[in-house]
Scaffold this motif. Structure first.
Motif, mmCIF file in Angstrom:
data_model
loop_
_atom_site.group_PDB
_atom_site.id
_atom_site.type_symbol
_atom_site.label_atom_id
_atom_site.label_comp_id
_atom_site.label_asym_id
_atom_site.label_seq_id
_atom_site.Cartn_x
_atom_site.Cartn_y
_atom_site.Cartn_z
ATOM 1 N N GLU A 72 0.845 -1.198 0.000
ATOM 2 C CA GLU A 72 0.000 0.000 0.000
ATOM 3 C C GLU A 72 0.879 1.245 0.000
ATOM 4 O OE1 GLU A 72 -0.410 -2.368 2.296
ATOM 5 O OE2 GLU A 72 -2.175 -3.320 1.419
ATOM 6 N N THR A 73 0.357 2.304 -0.610
ATOM 7 C CA THR A 73 1.178 3.501 -0.753
ATOM 8 C C THR A 73 0.579 4.730 -0.082
ATOM 9 O OG1 THR A 73 0.115 4.070 -2.835
ATOM 10 C CG2 THR A 73 2.072 2.684 -2.966
ATOM 11 N N GLY A 74 -0.508 4.558 0.682
ATOM 12 C CA GLY A 74 -1.094 5.721 1.355
ATOM 13 C C GLY A 74 -1.442 6.838 0.392
ATOM 14 N N ASP A 83 10.742 8.765 -1.869
ATOM 15 C CA ASP A 83 11.077 9.456 -0.618
ATOM 16 C C ASP A 83 11.094 8.526 0.583
ATOM 17 O OD1 ASP A 83 11.057 11.651 -2.242
ATOM 18 O OD2 ASP A 83 9.040 12.271 -1.685
ATOM 19 N N ASP A 84 10.262 7.528 0.574
ATOM 20 C CA ASP A 84 10.247 6.576 1.688
ATOM 21 C C ASP A 84 9.971 5.176 1.132
ATOM 22 O OD1 ASP A 84 10.034 5.084 3.938
ATOM 23 O OD2 ASP A 84 8.451 6.265 4.890
ATOM 24 N N THR A 86 10.541 2.340 2.448
ATOM 25 C CA THR A 86 10.541 1.294 3.478
ATOM 26 C C THR A 86 9.641 0.106 3.142
ATOM 27 O OG1 THR A 86 10.856 3.073 5.065
ATOM 28 C CG2 THR A 86 10.320 0.909 5.963
ATOM 29 N N LEU B 16 10.342 11.707 7.731
ATOM 30 C CA LEU B 16 11.309 10.683 8.138
ATOM 31 C C LEU B 16 10.969 9.390 7.394
ATOM 32 C CD1 LEU B 16 13.622 10.063 10.294
ATOM 33 C CD2 LEU B 16 11.792 8.962 11.601
ATOM 34 N N PRO B 17 11.902 8.829 6.641
ATOM 35 C CA PRO B 17 11.548 7.643 5.846
ATOM 36 C C PRO B 17 11.523 6.361 6.683
ATOM 37 C CG PRO B 17 13.797 8.343 5.349
ATOM 38 C CD PRO B 17 13.256 9.326 6.342
ATOM 39 N N SER B 18 10.452 6.196 7.436
ATOM 40 C CA SER B 18 10.340 5.009 8.288
ATOM 41 C C SER B 18 9.129 4.167 7.899
ATOM 42 C CB SER B 18 10.209 5.440 9.753
ATOM 43 O OG SER B 18 9.016 6.191 9.908
ATOM 44 N N GLY B 19 8.489 4.492 6.794
ATOM 45 C CA GLY B 19 7.345 3.700 6.341
ATOM 46 C C GLY B 19 6.001 4.214 6.828
ATOM 47 N N GLY B 20 5.996 5.354 7.507
ATOM 48 C CA GLY B 20 4.760 5.844 8.111
ATOM 49 C C GLY B 20 3.719 6.374 7.136
ATOM 50 N N HIS B 21 4.142 6.728 5.925
ATOM 51 C CA HIS B 21 3.188 7.389 5.027
ATOM 52 C C HIS B 21 2.066 6.466 4.555
ATOM 53 C CE1 HIS B 21 4.330 5.791 1.025
ATOM 54 N NE2 HIS B 21 5.417 5.490 1.680
ATOM 55 N N ALA B 22 2.247 5.156 4.715
ATOM 56 C CA ALA B 22 1.170 4.238 4.315
ATOM 57 C C ALA B 22 0.326 3.802 5.515
ATOM 58 C CB ALA B 22 1.761 3.025 3.602
ATOM 59 N N ARG B 97 10.410 -2.785 11.936
ATOM 60 C CA ARG B 97 11.493 -2.995 10.967
ATOM 61 C C ARG B 97 11.842 -1.693 10.267
ATOM 62 N NH1 ARG B 97 9.327 -7.744 7.351
ATOM 63 N NH2 ARG B 97 11.320 -7.540 6.242
ATOM 64 N N GLY B 98 10.831 -0.869 10.003
ATOM 65 C CA GLY B 98 11.089 0.425 9.373
ATOM 66 C C GLY B 98 11.947 1.314 10.277
ATOM 67 N N ARG B 101 15.600 0.313 10.490
ATOM 68 C CA ARG B 101 16.441 0.837 9.408
ATOM 69 C C ARG B 101 16.897 2.254 9.754
ATOM 70 N NH1 ARG B 101 14.270 1.887 4.641
ATOM 71 N NH2 ARG B 101 16.261 1.580 3.648
ATOM 72 N N SER B 216 -1.994 0.708 4.691
ATOM 73 C CA SER B 216 -1.775 -0.683 5.077
ATOM 74 C C SER B 216 -2.404 -0.978 6.434
ATOM 75 C CB SER B 216 -0.294 -1.037 5.046
ATOM 76 O OG SER B 216 0.396 -0.370 6.051
#
Ligand SMILES: Nc1nc2c(ncn2[C@@H]2O[C@H](COP(=O)(O)OP(=O)(O)OP(=O)(O)O)[C@@H](O)[C@H]2O)c(=O)[nH]1
Ligand SMILES: [Mg+2]
Lengths: 258, 217
Positions: A72-74, A83-84, A86, B16-22, B97-98, B101, B216
């Motif tokens: 999923e990509t939000g 940009d992220d 992860t 911050l690229p930790s996977g939060g945007h999804a 896990r994000g 990293r 997600s």
């Protein structure tokens, strides 16, 4: 000398980007069909609203459905590949942990726009897919994917006559925009074009394994012009790393003070 | 002990690229189940009093255990026992896990071999220890991140004036501080609060098997 001369221990990751509907999923299905006999494959899809791409690929029957993972990509498909990264990186790790070792993990971007390209933090190589139905002039519009992806695919060439596009010319203009970097004119109905695509993938994988392939970042920004103050020597350039522009600027300043 | 405010800004920044945007922090299934946009501040307060207190308490305890050279596996087990939804546990571990990293790149050092299976609050606790963050600040980070995840997702799910949403976040800052102050003194896994939020947990389970979704979790 490339710095990465030891053989990589993980699968090569190949990104497939390009605008909505240009045939990314179909191209991946074609690759899976052609290569699954010789390479151990995994696929990751980045859908925007649904898991449609993953479902399409699973139902295409070209690869074990378990090896196809949606992410999923939000609602931000470009963020997920640039940009992220992860979620995509974790999915690639999971595929390798579950089915490894793998040779190739193919990642489909959520169909976005001409500026969406993969970060080298995620993929080792990427192809950018346009189709003839989008119009023959799209290549001239440029953008980082068109200009600097490892391979530009001009897809659905079989439709050329129906949409009034001169495929030869579109491919030639693609090569010009890319200063000679490779372009493939592809149709899933044209076996010879599929062979060109698959041998590009094989060659890239070979170079990746010997450490001769270096991931490049097409960059989020298209080449553009800055008119020089003296009106001469304007040139297209990019800000891949920010240094070029500074250098040109310094040169221009030096020229002025001299 | 006080944390650099810029460090807290860095870690709380959506970029911050930790996977939060999804992540929608449960908002996407909540809206689908009938929650209205106007109820979102109440939804957030409910989270801060329940599931987010558990998360923040876990992060604070993980920080203390990491500082004392203890076993973070016990903190992970305590968190899992307080997180009954399998979907939320799986998501928390993906987020872990994000953040691992982030931790490996920004504060490199040796890791427990199990660190890749730990949930976000446990990894954040370890990060807080490495980065010399105060306990209350790691708890504030957990609360703030949750509020921002929900409100950012709302803009994608039910678009409206982003400034109105920013005002909601501002109004919730005292609630975040209050929650953080309550969990900051915790030290041991058995002290981690054990609040449940059955609807949030059920929605998370439903969302896990939904195919048409933007986020997600
Ligand atoms: N004529 C023709 N149609 C094609 C070809 N390849 C794909 N298509 C059709 O183009 C449409 C879009 O193909 P997809 O593979 O779903 O495109 P996509 O880029 O993955 O689309 P999104 O994921 O939605 O961005 C489908 O109807 C395909 O059947 C081709 O070589 N020739
Ligand atoms: Mg597709």
């Amino acid at each position: 000398m490339p710095e990465n001369t030891t053989a990589p221990t993980r699968a090569m990751r190949l990104g497939v980007a390009g605008p909505v509907g240009t045939g990314k999923s179909s191209l991946i299905a074609t690759l899976c069909q052609a290569l699954s006999g010789e390479l151990r494959l995994g696929v990751i899809t980045n859908d925007i609203y649904t898991d449609e791409d993953a479902r399409f690929l699973k139902s295409a029957g070209v690869l074990d459905p378990e090896r196809i993972r949606p992410v999923e990509t939000g609602a931000c498909p470009h963020t997920a590949i640039r940009d992220d990264v992860t979620a995509n990186l974790l999915a690639a790790e999971d595929l390798e942990a579950d089915f490894g070792p793998l040779d190739l993990v193919i990642i489909e971007s959520g169909g976005d726009n001409l500026t969406a390209t993969f970060s080298p933090a995620l993929v080792d190589a990427q192809l950018f897919v346009l189709d003839v139905a989008g119009g023959g002039d799209v290549v001239r519009k440029g953008g980082p994917g068109i200009a600097r992806a490892d391979l530009l695919v001009i897809n659905k060439t079989d439709l050329g006559p129906y949409v009034g596009v001169d495929v030869e010319r579109m491919a030639r203009e693609g090569r010009e925009a890319r200063r000679g970097s490779p372009v493939v004119a592809l149709s899933r109905h044209d076996a010879a074009s599929i062979r060109v695509l698959t041998s590009w993938v094989r060659d890239t994988l070979t170079h990746y394994r010997t450490g001769e392939h270096t991931p490049v970042d097409p960059g989020p920004m298209a080449p553009h012009f800055h008119a020089d103050q003296d009106g001469e020597g304007s040139h297209p350039h990019t800000h891949d790393d920010g240094t070029d522009h500074a250098r040109y600027q310094a040169a221009a300043n030096a020229g002025q003070s001299a | 002990m006080s944390t650099s405010s810029l460090l807290l800004t860095l870690l709380g920044d959506a970029r911050l690229p930790s996977g939060g945007h999804a992540q929608s922090a449960g908002l996407e299934p909540a809206l689908r189940a009938g929650t209205t946009a106007a109820q979102v501040p109440a939804y957030l307060r409910a989270r801060l009093r329940t599931v987010i207190r558990v998360e923040a308490g876990t992060a604070v305890v993980a920080r203390a255990v990491a500082a004392g050279g203890g076993d973070l596996g016990e903190v992970e087990a305590a968190w899992a026992a307080r997180t009954p939804s399998q979907a939320l546990r799986a998501n928390g571990r993906r987020l872990g896990r994000g953040y691992l990293r982030v931790l490996q790149t920004l504060w490199p050092g040796p890791f427990d071999a199990r660190a890749g299976t730990w949930s976000r609050p446990v990894v954040l606790g370890l990060l807080a220890h490495r980065a010399a963050m105060a306990p209350a600040d790691v708890a504030r980070l957990v609360g703030y991140d949750d509020v921002q995840s929900v409100t950012a997702a709302l803009l994608k799910l039910e678009p409206q004036d982003p400034l109105v949403i920013a005002a909601w976040v501002k109004d919730l800052l005292p609630d975040i501080d209050e929650m953080a102050a309550q969990v900051a003194p915790l030290h041991t896994p058995e002290q981690i609060p054990a609040h449940g939020a059955p609807l949030i947990e059920r929605w998370a389970e439903t969302h896990d098997t939904t195919t048409e979704r933007l986020f997600s979790a």
